[in-house]
Motif scaffolding. Structure first.
Motif, PDB file in Angstrom:
ATOM      1  N   PRO A 154       0.819  -1.232   0.000  1.00 41.09           N
ATOM      2  CA  PRO A 154       0.000   0.000   0.000  1.00 41.09           C
ATOM      3  C   PRO A 154       0.841   1.266   0.000  1.00 41.09           C
ATOM      4  CG  PRO A 154      -0.824  -1.577   1.617  1.00 41.09           C
ATOM      5  CD  PRO A 154       0.518  -2.079   1.161  1.00 41.09           C
ATOM      6  N   GLU A 155       1.980   1.231   0.715  1.00 41.06           N
ATOM      7  CA  GLU A 155       2.840   2.404   0.787  1.00 41.06           C
ATOM      8  C   GLU A 155       3.526   2.682  -0.551  1.00 41.06           C
ATOM      9  OE1 GLU A 155       1.972   1.053   4.829  1.00 41.06           O
ATOM     10  OE2 GLU A 155       2.694  -0.008   3.049  1.00 41.06           O
ATOM     11  N   PHE A 156       3.884   1.626  -1.269  1.00 41.14           N
ATOM     12  CA  PHE A 156       4.435   1.804  -2.614  1.00 41.14           C
ATOM     13  C   PHE A 156       3.374   2.392  -3.532  1.00 41.14           C
ATOM     14  CE2 PHE A 156       8.049  -0.668  -1.333  1.00 41.14           C
ATOM     15  CZ  PHE A 156       9.034  -0.481  -2.293  1.00 41.14           C
ATOM     16  N   ALA A 157       2.157   1.858  -3.452  1.00 40.03           N
ATOM     17  CA  ALA A 157       1.073   2.317  -4.320  1.00 40.03           C
ATOM     18  C   ALA A 157       0.734   3.785  -4.076  1.00 40.03           C
ATOM     19  CB  ALA A 157      -0.167   1.449  -4.106  1.00 40.03           C
ATOM     20  N   ALA A 158       0.861   4.219  -2.829  1.00 39.01           N
ATOM     21  CA  ALA A 158       0.524   5.601  -2.477  1.00 39.01           C
ATOM     22  C   ALA A 158       1.670   6.573  -2.729  1.00 39.01           C
ATOM     23  CB  ALA A 158       0.108   5.665  -1.015  1.00 39.01           C
TER      24      ALA A 158
ATOM     25  N   GLY B 101      16.513 -27.491  13.304  1.00 35.55           N
ATOM     26  CA  GLY B 101      16.710 -28.940  13.281  1.00 35.55           C
ATOM     27  C   GLY B 101      17.336 -29.441  11.990  1.00 35.55           C
ATOM     28  N   VAL B 102      17.080 -28.730  10.885  1.00 40.22           N
ATOM     29  CA  VAL B 102      17.681 -29.119   9.606  1.00 40.22           C
ATOM     30  C   VAL B 102      18.912 -28.268   9.295  1.00 40.22           C
ATOM     31  CG1 VAL B 102      15.487 -29.962   8.710  1.00 40.22           C
ATOM     32  CG2 VAL B 102      16.173 -27.586   8.231  1.00 40.22           C
ATOM     33  N   LYS B 103      19.330 -27.442  10.295  1.00 40.86           N
ATOM     34  CA  LYS B 103      20.519 -26.589  10.171  1.00 40.86           C
ATOM     35  C   LYS B 103      20.391 -25.592   9.013  1.00 40.86           C
ATOM     36  CE  LYS B 103      23.550 -30.120  12.207  1.00 40.86           C
ATOM     37  NZ  LYS B 103      23.223 -29.667  13.558  1.00 40.86           N
ATOM     38  N   TYR B 104      19.185 -25.029   8.873  1.00 43.72           N
ATOM     39  CA  TYR B 104      18.998 -23.989   7.860  1.00 43.72           C
ATOM     40  C   TYR B 104      19.908 -22.815   8.180  1.00 43.72           C
ATOM     41  CZ  TYR B 104      17.075 -20.251   5.074  1.00 43.72           C
ATOM     42  OH  TYR B 104      16.953 -19.203   4.200  1.00 43.72           O
ATOM     43  N   ASN B 105      20.595 -22.301   7.171  1.00 40.32           N
ATOM     44  CA  ASN B 105      21.635 -21.295   7.399  1.00 40.32           C
ATOM     45  C   ASN B 105      21.560 -20.171   6.378  1.00 40.32           C
ATOM     46  OD1 ASN B 105      23.881 -20.282   8.814  1.00 40.32           O
ATOM     47  ND2 ASN B 105      25.283 -21.110   7.286  1.00 40.32           N
ATOM     48  N   GLY B 106      20.352 -19.747   6.017  1.00 40.13           N
ATOM     49  CA  GLY B 106      20.214 -18.691   5.024  1.00 40.13           C
ATOM     50  C   GLY B 106      19.409 -17.520   5.557  1.00 40.13           C
ATOM     51  N   PHE B 107      18.834 -16.761   4.634  1.00 39.89           N
ATOM     52  CA  PHE B 107      18.041 -15.601   5.002  1.00 39.89           C
ATOM     53  C   PHE B 107      16.648 -15.995   5.483  1.00 39.89           C
ATOM     54  CE2 PHE B 107      21.041 -12.688   2.967  1.00 39.89           C
ATOM     55  CZ  PHE B 107      20.868 -11.540   3.730  1.00 39.89           C
ATOM     56  N   ILE B 108      16.173 -15.274   6.484  1.00 40.32           N
ATOM     57  CA  ILE B 108      14.778 -15.258   6.885  1.00 40.32           C
ATOM     58  C   ILE B 108      14.227 -13.924   6.398  1.00 40.32           C
ATOM     59  CG2 ILE B 108      13.138 -15.245   8.798  1.00 40.32           C
ATOM     60  CD1 ILE B 108      14.530 -17.918   8.533  1.00 40.32           C
ATOM     61  N   CYS B 109      13.189 -13.980   5.590  1.00 38.10           N
ATOM     62  CA  CYS B 109      12.634 -12.755   5.025  1.00 38.10           C
ATOM     63  C   CYS B 109      11.297 -12.431   5.680  1.00 38.10           C
ATOM     64  CB  CYS B 109      12.451 -12.888   3.515  1.00 38.10           C
ATOM     65  SG  CYS B 109      11.718 -11.415   2.773  1.00 38.10           S
ATOM     66  N   LEU B 110      11.204 -11.282   6.321  1.00 35.00           N
ATOM     67  CA  LEU B 110       9.965 -10.829   6.938  1.00 35.00           C
ATOM     68  C   LEU B 110       8.992 -10.415   5.843  1.00 35.00           C
ATOM     69  CD1 LEU B 110       9.751  -8.294   9.899  1.00 35.00           C
ATOM     70  CD2 LEU B 110       8.113  -8.296   8.019  1.00 35.00           C
ATOM     71  N   VAL B 111       7.818 -11.024   5.837  1.00 32.32           N
ATOM     72  CA  VAL B 111       6.763 -10.683   4.880  1.00 32.32           C
ATOM     73  C   VAL B 111       5.502 -10.370   5.681  1.00 32.32           C
ATOM     74  CG1 VAL B 111       5.440 -11.407   2.867  1.00 32.32           C
ATOM     75  CG2 VAL B 111       7.768 -12.275   3.203  1.00 32.32           C
ATOM     76  N   TYR B 112       5.109  -9.100   5.680  1.00 31.23           N
ATOM     77  CA  TYR B 112       3.952  -8.673   6.466  1.00 31.23           C
ATOM     78  C   TYR B 112       2.712  -8.607   5.582  1.00 31.23           C
ATOM     79  CZ  TYR B 112       0.871  -5.951   9.435  1.00 31.23           C
ATOM     80  OH  TYR B 112      -0.200  -5.530  10.182  1.00 31.23           O
ATOM     81  N   GLU B 113       1.651  -9.294   6.019  1.00 27.13           N
ATOM     82  CA  GLU B 113       0.400  -9.286   5.270  1.00 27.13           C
ATOM     83  C   GLU B 113      -0.799  -9.012   6.185  1.00 27.13           C
ATOM     84  OE1 GLU B 113      -0.258 -12.602   2.714  1.00 27.13           O
ATOM     85  OE2 GLU B 113       1.460 -12.136   1.428  1.00 27.13           O
ATOM     86  N   GLY B 114      -0.568  -8.222   7.209  1.00 27.73           N
ATOM     87  CA  GLY B 114      -1.668  -7.893   8.110  1.00 27.73           C
ATOM     88  C   GLY B 114      -2.169  -6.477   7.899  1.00 27.73           C
ATOM     89  N   TRP B 115      -2.241  -6.067   6.638  1.00 33.30           N
ATOM     90  CA  TRP B 115      -2.507  -4.657   6.328  1.00 33.30           C
ATOM     91  C   TRP B 115      -3.798  -4.136   6.934  1.00 33.30           C
ATOM     92  CZ3 TRP B 115      -1.584  -7.005   1.029  1.00 33.30           C
ATOM     93  CH2 TRP B 115      -0.208  -7.196   0.828  1.00 33.30           C
TER      94      TRP B 115
END
Length: 275
Positions: free
Chosen positions: A13-17, A239-253
């Motif tokens: 929404p912020e991009f659109a505005a 538990g699976v030793k994930y070692n990469g990026f965690i990307c925050l994705v917010y969809e509670g607009w």
């Protein structure tokens, strides 16, 4: 060492505005002390090289990695539209190669009225394999993201089988914690989905295959995500030793705007990365 980034579409929404654009988004991610940014192709003001140079330079100056680039494709479209879909995918791969982005997010395909699942599956396998071939040439991995919105990659079993059928080393998995069947917040979720489908079973099935994780946040009024059990999710990832990026994705607009909610989400997810 898991690192934290944010998806540009969290601020749709912020991009659109006109409140944000790609360069202002980079500035915001730096202020939030994130480790990287995750762009959707549609979030760029321009795909001209002259502008992408500015994006690349701004990220470098802020010490931010461009962790992923999302393409909102649909291999479920009719056969005579597949070349147009692949053109869109290649556009994303080309931009990623120029920006030095290691992985491009792709969808499989949507099953709509009059589109037999078997046909969509076949198109998706062919499209993902061709995308992976283009990615290999460019040195960019393509990542299949799960999605439950009438998509054929809606469960962990679907994702595992799709990747097996594609059978290409440059096609990997992007795990979206909120987009498997059974998630309350996922697009197209039905009331009965959580009773019929085990979201966490799907996450556990595909976590070992993930090269990138998108962490959906829907309800953060208490400072903690209320619709997804992140204690359980991060136990699976560690538990699976994930070692990469965690990307925050917010969809509670509708619940709270992203300018207020995302900083809370950053604090929430950082708690898991630092423990």
């Amino acid at each position: 060492m898991m690192r934290l980034c944010c998806l540009s579409l969290s601020f749709k929404p912020e991009f659109a505005a006109g409140q944000l654009d790609d360069l202002k988004f980079i500035d915001l991610c730096a202020k939030l002390e994130l480790d990287g940014v995750d762009f959707n192709l549609s979030s760029f003001r321009s795909l001209e090289r002259s502008h992408l140079k500015k994006v690349k330079k701004a990220c470098l100056e802020h010490g931010l990695s461009i962790a992923c680039l999302g393409v909102s494709n649909d291999f479920g479209r009719p056969a005579d539209q597949q070349e147009a879909v692949l053109k869109q995918v290649r556009q994303g791969i080309d931009a990623a190669q120029f920006l030095g982005v290691p992985v491009v997010r792709l969808f499989a395909g949507g099953v709509g009225e009059g589109k037999p699942r078997e046909e969509v599956w076949k198109r998706a396998v062919d499209g993902l394999r061709r995308a992976a071939e283009a990615g290999e040439q460019a040195g960019v991995v393509v990542g299949l993201q799960n999605h439950n919105h009438n998509n054929i990659a809606a469960t962990g079993e679907d994702v595992v089988k799709l990747l097996k059928d594609v059978d290409h080393p440059w096609c990997k998995h992007i795990l979206d914690t909120g987009q498997y069947l059974g998630s309350l917040g996922a697009s197209g979720a039905k009331a009965e989905d959580p009773r019929q489908h085990d979201l966490y079973k799907s996450i556990a099935q595909t976590a070992p295959l993930a090269v990138f994780v998108r962490a959906k946040l829907y309800r953060l009024k208490s400072g903690k995500e209320e619709w997804l059990d992140y204690d359980r999710i991060f136990k699976i990832l560690k538990g699976v030793k994930y070692n990469g990026f965690i990307c925050l994705v917010y969809e509670g607009w509708k619940d709270a705007d992203a300018m207020h909610a995302v900083p809370e989400g950053v604090k929430f997810l950082r708690g898991y990365l630092s423990s």
